[in-house]
Design a protein around this motif. Structure first.
Motif, PDB file in Angstrom:
ATOM      1  N   ALA A 197      39.247  -1.509  10.883  1.00  0.00           N
ATOM      2  CA  ALA A 197      38.108  -2.166  10.232  1.00  0.00           C
ATOM      3  C   ALA A 197      36.833  -1.356  10.417  1.00  0.00           C
ATOM      4  O   ALA A 197      36.056  -1.155   9.480  1.00  0.00           O
ATOM      5  N   ILE A 198      36.641  -0.858  11.624  1.00  0.00           N
ATOM      6  CA  ILE A 198      35.404  -0.131  11.910  1.00  0.00           C
ATOM      7  C   ILE A 198      35.452   1.277  11.327  1.00  0.00           C
ATOM      8  O   ILE A 198      34.428   1.863  10.980  1.00  0.00           O
ATOM      9  N   ASN A 205      29.145   0.128  12.400  1.00  0.00           N
ATOM     10  CA  ASN A 205      29.190  -1.328  12.294  1.00  0.00           C
ATOM     11  C   ASN A 205      29.505  -1.901  13.670  1.00  0.00           C
ATOM     12  O   ASN A 205      30.623  -1.792  14.150  1.00  0.00           O
ATOM     13  N   LEU A 206      28.503  -2.504  14.301  1.00  0.00           N
ATOM     14  CA  LEU A 206      28.721  -3.101  15.621  1.00  0.00           C
ATOM     15  C   LEU A 206      29.034  -4.587  15.505  1.00  0.00           C
ATOM     16  O   LEU A 206      29.049  -5.304  16.491  1.00  0.00           O
ATOM     17  N   GLY A 207      29.249  -5.054  14.284  1.00  0.00           N
ATOM     18  CA  GLY A 207      29.422  -6.486  14.071  1.00  0.00           C
ATOM     19  C   GLY A 207      30.871  -6.907  13.905  1.00  0.00           C
ATOM     20  O   GLY A 207      31.143  -8.003  13.414  1.00  0.00           O
ATOM     21  N   THR A 258      21.394  -4.922  12.817  1.00  0.00           N
ATOM     22  CA  THR A 258      21.634  -6.261  12.285  1.00  0.00           C
ATOM     23  C   THR A 258      23.094  -6.679  12.460  1.00  0.00           C
ATOM     24  O   THR A 258      23.374  -7.841  12.729  1.00  0.00           O
ATOM     25  N   SER A 259      24.018  -5.732  12.306  1.00  0.00           N
ATOM     26  CA  SER A 259      25.424  -6.118  12.448  1.00  0.00           C
ATOM     27  C   SER A 259      25.659  -6.638  13.862  1.00  0.00           C
ATOM     28  O   SER A 259      26.348  -7.631  14.067  1.00  0.00           O
ATOM     29  N   LEU A 260      25.037  -5.975  14.839  1.00  0.00           N
ATOM     30  CA  LEU A 260      25.193  -6.423  16.222  1.00  0.00           C
ATOM     31  C   LEU A 260      24.552  -7.797  16.429  1.00  0.00           C
ATOM     32  O   LEU A 260      25.123  -8.686  17.064  1.00  0.00           O
ATOM     33  N   LEU A 261      23.347  -7.957  15.871  1.00  0.00           N
ATOM     34  CA  LEU A 261      22.625  -9.213  16.090  1.00  0.00           C
ATOM     35  C   LEU A 261      23.371 -10.394  15.486  1.00  0.00           C
ATOM     36  O   LEU A 261      23.140 -11.532  15.881  1.00  0.00           O
ATOM     37  N   GLY A 275      34.760  -5.491   6.858  1.00  0.00           N
ATOM     38  CA  GLY A 275      34.670  -6.910   7.199  1.00  0.00           C
ATOM     39  C   GLY A 275      35.950  -7.642   6.833  1.00  0.00           C
ATOM     40  O   GLY A 275      36.415  -8.532   7.565  1.00  0.00           O
ATOM     41  N   ALA A 276      36.546  -7.262   5.719  1.00  0.00           N
ATOM     42  CA  ALA A 276      37.790  -7.908   5.283  1.00  0.00           C
ATOM     43  C   ALA A 276      38.891  -7.690   6.319  1.00  0.00           C
ATOM     44  O   ALA A 276      39.595  -8.632   6.704  1.00  0.00           O
TER      45      ALA A 276
END
Lengths: 511, 306, 401
Positions: C87-88, C98-100, C159-162, C264-265
């Motif tokens: 995914a990452i 992407n840290l989310g 933002t991805s982390l937050l 994300g998927a």
């Protein structure tokens, strides 16, 4: 003119870069209290010489004497300590700080643990006033115009009490008014007994400001003369050497239909400064249209606007009759543009990608290489091998990373890729800069072949001989405008040089 | 309603929530000014908290714990200094790895040293005592909240003017800012860029370690796994939001402190714990949204400037 | 003109007989090998300092990972780790960090759980619908930061982390107040009906979850995407030189949104798997607490975003964790050592413990395309500044002529 003591002397300065002898036993003397111009074409070795003089590059051979004493600069700090000050083309400033902070940085006046701000503002203000620099020491750098930034650089050197001021292409970024102001400052500095080294390739400025001129060509000193004893024409001949290979443009071809038409194009940059001003030109089939000009005259912005990498303020761009201003870069490529960019490292290639991947850029959406997004890998590989063969690119194979290629070979990769698009119009920007002689000749041959195939080429170059050798029509760009349209049969490097340097100006040109 | 919401107890919890974030953010601010992107504050804080608790337990002295926590913070941040400043490694990857290393290492050492998991609470851990400023602490409402703090607490608020003076009034501060704004230019003026960047990173490590010590010996007296719980990340955002200006960063840190303190209070008033947990993060996102278009440097750093 | 351009000597070294030997020695000297050896060394020091015998620890880890239930547990654990790494890898390959992943995985897990619990119908349909629901939730959660960057320039990195904590809080809130099992003491949904559980396949590594097949499909699909499609080519180029990509007509905005959405998927699918294939219910805090998202990120960094190396590195990290747990059971040494080892490997690589100079001198034109975690510079391709100056413009700080 009074003959002052010798301030600075260079003896046999030599610097060899791989494939280029940048400085070839340069010897020259600079006298106290004179404005000494150093002129030469792009690549003549001026910048290397200045880097050596300022301790940024170590020479392979030769010595530098300051006021009769032999010096060896390990870094810019040594040069500053010897009383040299340099005003770089790219300013070395701190944007969010004030003028005073920028000037005193590294040698701040102190009061106890703190910076004596009152004193630094006063000192800088006094210095600015005494040389007519007209700068508010409390202004923030980011709010200043380019001309003012340059004066801050001069202040920096003066604050460190530089006796010799080296200015590298100082007028490249200035308006005519700012330039006149700079000259006034330089005269005051001379009157104060300081020595100025003025590097330029604008001959009108040399005539206007300097006392003596040294001409460099291909890393050598070819001429040294008092300004009052020479003329722009003589200097121009010395700069270019008249050894232009004119064989190629003799093979004339019939000029066909118009391919690319740029009309009344205006381009403003992000700060609202006009970079391209009312430019109109046409590229026809079978034509190489050369745009000559000193670097920074607006050529880069013109090309970016044509390619769709920079917004157009006003004017039209049509490609084979189709208006392309509203298209993005991909749309314009599809409409018939290919582009060899000036900066092959940052823009024209990806160092960590393979040769094959680099050769594939902007082909990826083409029918012959993919079906519904799936690449035909055999076709991609064949394409790479074909280009490597056809353009004689020296690589171990298509998988070799281009980071490992020499400058000339990398440029061949870029040129091959763009030529192979077989686009009606190829834009070639400084196509042979920093490339060895062999690769450079090869690239020129390819551009001519492209023209002979009935395509059009828009060639942008700061190299006069290149423009003269290849172009069927020559435009000269100066200060964002096309100031002359010349027929290569009826002009020569001297005349172009005069237009490039702003010494001459035709009426505004339109086609 | 507001009478019940805003009182000295709330103010106290806001101040207590602000202090660790502020300490870490001040470290991040110095790094940002020196041109080093410091996102390992979270892990550094955690290491600081663990070390402070352990050493307080061992020595029976809270300040030995604090000093050891700061030293551990310096050691942790030296990884960033060596890896990024000297060896030019990617600061984002190094920062992420440090954060995960901190979680793993403290989680490993907790059972190894103290033979327990999850939470380390023991009467032998000496917490930081608070000191009332004579007179000032008697001021109604704000007195007990603002003038009865631990030493790291006072330190956090004192750092704001101190760092301001350092940055904007001293030669060292001027040079530091120059290093961050244009390192080659600073170098040609004789300022040793590497030294300044090392100093900035190591100081940020000390401050993040101090933040961890305050968290584990001041706010509570215990260590629990992953107890920094994102405060180091919020400190990173506070530096961005405050534009690396001490007063701006103070304001941002207090905003997050307010969100945490208010959440704590609202939880007491019956609001779902999930909402109050999310509050600081949502406040952070909203603040970023309001202050947008100021992060071009960061986008450049990640190679995706628009 | 061809005579003055010489091919560097190094390319002759990779031809013919010497090639196998070269490859072997290159493997030994590769940064990954060195980093692995180094991290086991450092962990040994930590073990000694904490009063444990490293030899006991490592042999227990080895035994735990290779014997008894070890191999099967490794597969169970490798599924989510490899999934999150994949995914990452999709955004990372085009240069987006992407840290989310954690938040995307968690919302995916809840969406899948709710679908699996409440949707009537035949088992296969319910399972597929649950995965799709998880996928959709993951996409939504990933699109928030993606659009934040493309539309209003908020960096995805931050933002991805937050968004992770709000994802945890939101799912927890929904489970507690709307969809929870009221009879349970903890915050959890009811158990999924047996027919919406993901089957374990006896013929697959002795009873591994059917998600293994999904992972296999993903690895193949991503490999094909990376190597065989125009979009995969474009994403690779964007990751190493964004300006070159723009110059070549890549729509960077579109690419940012698309790669985040796909990432994300996949994260959402992993969440769905953890509910449908492992726990059988959505337990608050379980998914985030697993740390799979972060382990996946490390795996992705180690494997330089390439799917087959991700498979290998993911299995390796899963083995470390399984071995760590066994060591904890049998030798009383904390299993978190596995996390330390993982982080130190990445740290050693990111800090370029193996000097770059030596790598550059070694030509390896022949070894590109190897599956093994080979002798490329890992992490080096993340954000390179590939500019090396030509002759003549070598003076820094001075504008080129």
């Amino acid at each position: 003119m009074t003959e002052g003591a010798i301030e600075l002397e260079l003896r046999g300065i030599t610097k060899q870069y791989p494939g280029v002898l940048a400085n070839d036993a340069i010897s020259m003397t600079v006298r106290s209290g004179e404005i000494h111009a150093i002129v030469g074409e792009n690549g003549a070795g001026k910048s290397t010489l200045m880097s050596i003089l300022f301790g940024l590059v170590a020479p392979d051979d030769g010595e530098i004497l300051v006021r009769g004493e032999r010096v060896q600069f390990k870094s810019a700090l040594d040069a500053i300590a010897s009383g040299l000050g340099m005003v770089h083309q790219a300013f070395q400033l701190f944007p969010t700080m004030t003028v005073a902070d920028n000037v005193v940085y590294g040698h701040e006046p102190r009061r106890g643990w703190f910076i004596d701000r009152a004193s630094s503002v006063r000192q800088v203000g006094d210095l600015a006033k005494s040389y007519g620099l007209g700068i508010d020491p409390s202004a923030r750098i980011e709010h200043l115009r380019v001309g003012a930034l340059q004066r801050v650089e001069i202040l920096k050197a003066l604050y460190r009490d530089a006796r010799v001021l080296i200015l590298d292409e100082p007028t490249a970024v200035l308006t005519p008014q700012e330039r006149d102001g700079l000259f006034e400052v330089l005269r005051r500095l001379r009157a104060d007994g300081r020595t100025i080294l003025f590097i330029t390739h604008k001959l009108n400025e040399v005539m206007a400001i300097s006392d003596r001129v040294t001409v460099l060509r291909r890393g050598r000193v070819v001429h040294e003369v008092a300004t009052s004893d020479t003329s722009p024409a003589e200097l121009s001949i010395a700069m270019t050497g008249r050894s232009v290979d004119t064989s190629r443009r003799r093979a004339e071809h019939a000029v066909g239909a118009s391919l690319l038409e740029v009309s009344h194009l205006r381009v403003d940059d992000a700060d609202g400064i006009r970079r391209v001003d009312d430019v109109s030109l046409t590229v026809h089939e079978g034509e190489i249209v050369g745009v000559a000009g000193v670097t920074g005259s607006g050529q880069a912005e013109l090309i970016e606007a044509i390619m769709g990498l920079r917004p157009v303020t006003d004017g039209t761009i049509t490609l084979q009759g189709e208006d392309v201003v509203h298209l993005d870069l991909r749309g314009r490529r599809d409409a018939g543009l290919a582009y060899v960019p000036e900066d092959r490292h940052r823009v024209g290639s990806a160092a960590l990608a393979s040769t094959s991947q680099n050769l594939f850029m902007a082909y990826q959406w083409q029918r012959r290489f993919q079906r519904r997004g799936w690449l035909n890998r055999r076709a991609v590989e064949r394409h790479a091998r074909e280009l490597i063969d056809t353009y004689d690119i020296k690589v171990a194979g298509p998988d070799q990373k281009v980071a490992e290629l020499s400058g000339g070979n990398l440029q061949k990769v870029v040129v091959a890729r763009e030529l192979a698009h077989d686009a009606p119009v190829l834009i070639a920007e400084q196509p042979t800069r920093g490339v060895d002689v062999g690769a450079s000749e090869f690239i020129h041959g390819q551009l001519v072949a492209h023209r002979d195939a009935g395509r059009g080429v828009l060639l942008v170059s700061a190299e006069l001989w290149e423009i003269l050798a290849l172009s069927t029509t020559i435009f000269v760009m100066f200060d964002g405008r096309l100031v002359a349209q010349l027929d290569p049969h009826e002009t020569d490097d001297v005349e172009i040089g005069l237009y490039m340097t702003g010494a001459n100006e035709q009426q505004r040109v339109h086609t | 309603m507001f009478d019940r919401l805003f009182d000295s107890a709330l103010l106290l919890s806001v101040v207590r929530a602000t202090i660790p974030i502020l300490l870490a953010a001040m470290g991040g601010l110095i790094c940002e000014r020196a041109g080093v992107f410091q996102i390992s504050l979270e892990g550094t804080m955690l290491v600081g908290a663990f070390t402070a608790v352990s050493m307080s337990y061992v020595s029976g002295n809270a300040y030995v714990g604090v000093l050891c926590g700061m030293a551990a913070g310096v050691a942790t941040s030296s990884l960033l200094a060596v890896g990024h400043v000297s060896r030019k490694g990617d600061p984002i990857v190094i920062g992420i790895a440090i954060n995960l290393l901190a979680v793993g290492l403290t989680g490993f050492l907790l059972p190894q040293f103290f033979d327990l998991r999850g939470v380390f609470r023991d009467p032998a851990i000496v917490g930081l005592s608070t000191y009332a400023l004579p007179g000032l602490s008697r001021i109604p409402v704000i007195g007990s909240a603002l003038f009865q703090l631990t030493l790291p607490g006072y330190c956090a608020f004192l750092l704001v003017p101190l760092i301001w003076v350092l940055l904007f009034r001293t030669p060292v501060g001027l040079r530091l800012r120059g290093v961050g704004e244009n390192a080659p230019a600073a170098q040609t003026r004789g300022v040793p860029v590497t030294t300044y960047q090392y100093a900035a990173v190591l100081i940020s490590g000390a401050l993040a370690g101090l933040a961890g010590a305050q968290l584990a010996l001041g706010n509570v007296v215990q260590f629990s796994e992953n107890m920094s719980a994102g405060r180091g990340w919020i400190a990173v955002v506070a530096v961005l939001l405050g534009q690396a200006h001490p007063l701006g960063v103070l304001a941002a840190a207090m905003l997050f402190g307010l969100a945490e303190g208010l959440g704590f209070r609202l939880q007491g008033n019956g609001l779902a714990v999930q909402i109050t947990d999310a509050l600081p993060w949502v406040v952070t996102l909203i603040a970023l949204f309001i202050a947008r278009k100021r992060f071009i440097r960061l986008l450049d750093l990640t190679g995706r400037a628009a | 003109m061809s005579s003055n351009v010489s091919i560097p000597d190094r390319f002759h070294a990779t031809g013919g007989v010497t090639r196998a030997g070269h490859r072997f020695s290159a493997g030994l000297r590769s940064p990954v090998t060195v980093a692995l050896v180094l991290s086991f060394g450092i962990a040994a020091v930590i073990l000694l300092a904490s009063g444990a015998n490293p030899l006991t620890a490592y042999s227990e880890m080895w035994k735990g990972a290779t014997t008894g239930a070890g191999p099967r547990t490794i597969i169970d654990r490798a599924i989510p780790i490899v999934g999150m790494a994949l995914a990452i890898s999709i955004p990372l390959r085009s240069g987006i960090i992407n840290l989310g992943g954690e938040g995307q995985m968690v919302v995916g897990g809840l969406a899948a759980a709710l679908t699996g619990i409440h949707m009537p119908g035949p088992a296969a349909l319910v399972i597929i619908a649950s995965f799709l629901a998880g996928t959709a939730a993951g996409v939504v959660w990933a699109l928030l930061p993606a659009l934040g960057q493309t539309a209003i320039q908020l960096p995805i990195l931050i933002t991805s982390l937050l968004l992770n904590a709000p994802a945890r809080a939101l799912t927890s809130y929904l489970v507690k107040y709307y969809f929870g099992d009221k009879t349970a003491t903890s915050t959890t949904t009811v158990a999924l009906p047996p027919h919406s559980r993901l089957p374990k396949l006896d013929w697959l590594f002795g009873g591994a979850s059917a998600t293994v097949l999904l992972i296999a499909v993903l690895v193949i699909a991503i490999s094909l995407f990376n190597n065989r499609t125009a979009a995969g080519y474009q994403s690779f180029i964007s990751g190493i030189n964004l300006r070159f990509a723009r110059y070549g007509g890549v729509h960077v905005t579109r690419q940012t949104v698309a790669s985040m959405a796909v990432g994300g998927a996949i994260a959402g699918m992993v969440g769905a798997h953890l509910v449908l294939g492992q726990s059988g219910r959505f337990v608050d805090g379980d998914l985030a607490g697993s740390g799979f998202a972060w382990t996946g990120l490390l795996v992705c960094l180690l494997a330089v975003s390439r799917p087959v190396p991700i498979l290998i590195a993911g299995a390796f990290f899963a083995a470390l964790q399984v071995g760590g747990l066994a060591m904890q059971r049998n030798a009383g040494i904390s299993g978190q050592l596995a996390q330390v080892l993982q982080a130190v490997v990445i740290l050693a690589l990111a800090m370029r413990v193996v000097p770059a100079v030596r790598r550059r001198r070694r030509g390896h034109a022949g070894s590109s395309g190897d599956l093994a975690i080979a002798d490329e510079e890992p992490l080096g391709a993340l954000r390179p500044d590939p500019v090396e100056s030509d002759a003549g413009s070598a003076a820094p700080g001075i504008a080129a002529r």
